[in-house]
Design a protein around this motif. Structure first.
Motif, mmCIF file in Angstrom:
data_model
loop_
_atom_site.group_PDB
_atom_site.id
_atom_site.type_symbol
_atom_site.label_atom_id
_atom_site.label_comp_id
_atom_site.label_asym_id
_atom_site.label_seq_id
_atom_site.Cartn_x
_atom_site.Cartn_y
_atom_site.Cartn_z
ATOM 1 N N CYS A 63 -0.721 7.854 0.242
ATOM 2 C CA CYS A 63 -0.403 7.681 1.794
ATOM 3 C C CYS A 63 0.845 6.403 1.748
ATOM 4 C CB CYS A 63 -1.380 7.251 2.722
ATOM 5 S SG CYS A 63 -0.801 7.074 4.208
ATOM 6 N N CYS A 104 -3.839 11.756 7.084
ATOM 7 C CA CYS A 104 -4.575 10.832 6.375
ATOM 8 C C CYS A 104 -5.706 10.511 6.893
ATOM 9 C CB CYS A 104 -3.363 9.614 5.883
ATOM 10 S SG CYS A 104 -4.460 8.386 5.058
ATOM 11 N N CYS A 148 -0.638 3.421 4.549
ATOM 12 C CA CYS A 148 -1.944 2.692 4.253
ATOM 13 C C CYS A 148 -2.246 2.561 2.934
ATOM 14 C CB CYS A 148 -3.134 3.380 5.062
ATOM 15 S SG CYS A 148 -3.627 4.597 4.355
ATOM 16 N N CYS A 206 -5.431 6.579 7.888
ATOM 17 C CA CYS A 206 -4.519 6.129 8.997
ATOM 18 C C CYS A 206 -4.094 7.058 10.066
ATOM 19 C CB CYS A 206 -3.623 5.196 8.428
ATOM 20 S SG CYS A 206 -2.294 6.141 7.530
#
Ligand code: FE
Length: 133
Positions: free
Chosen positions: A97, A48, A100, A51
């Motif tokens: 995700c 991601c 996050c 994050c």
């Protein structure tokens, strides 16, 4: 993995490029065939971009011809989450995700075996960590 639970909009704006911000935090979509990873075949893990959570492996990446990086499965079902998206009068399944909440793309049921799923993902939401050697 950084702590993202308390991150506010201002912080995301500082940390992400405008393109990453648009996709991850505003659920934007990059134009087809413009993303950095559309044709990437290198081995590694796609994290991601927000994050660092491990999202997809190059082993499940395939050429869907759609213009966006496509995968038939995530690295772990628990690292992604889905939500119904009714924007533009279409019923689609949005994928983000799980850590996050960053928007990644959409899931369609026209992928290859063994899952038959197509995770249609914006390059801007990903960061490829290449396999060494
Ligand atoms: Fe994330």
């Amino acid at each position: 993995m950084s702590d993202t639970s308390s991150k506010i909009d201002k912080d995301w704006k500082k940390e992400l490029t405008p393109e990453q911000y648009h996709v991850l935090r505003e659920k934007g979509t990059e134009r087809a065939f413009t993303g950095a990873y559309v044709n990437t075949k290198e081995r590694g893990r796609y994290l991601c971009a927000g994050c660092g959570t491990e999202l997809f492996s190059s082993e499940t990446k395939y050429d869907s011809g759609s213009g966006w990086p496509s995968f038939w499965a995530p690295i772990s079902e628990s690292n992604v989450a889905t939500e119904e998206d009714r924007k533009f009068g279409m019923r689609r399944v949005e994928v983000h995700c799980a850590n996050c909440g960053g928007h990644l793309g959409h899931i369609f049921e026209d992928g290859p075996n063994p899952t038959g799923m197509r995770y249609c993902i914006n390059s801007a939401s990903l960061k490829l960590e290449k396999e060494q050697g």
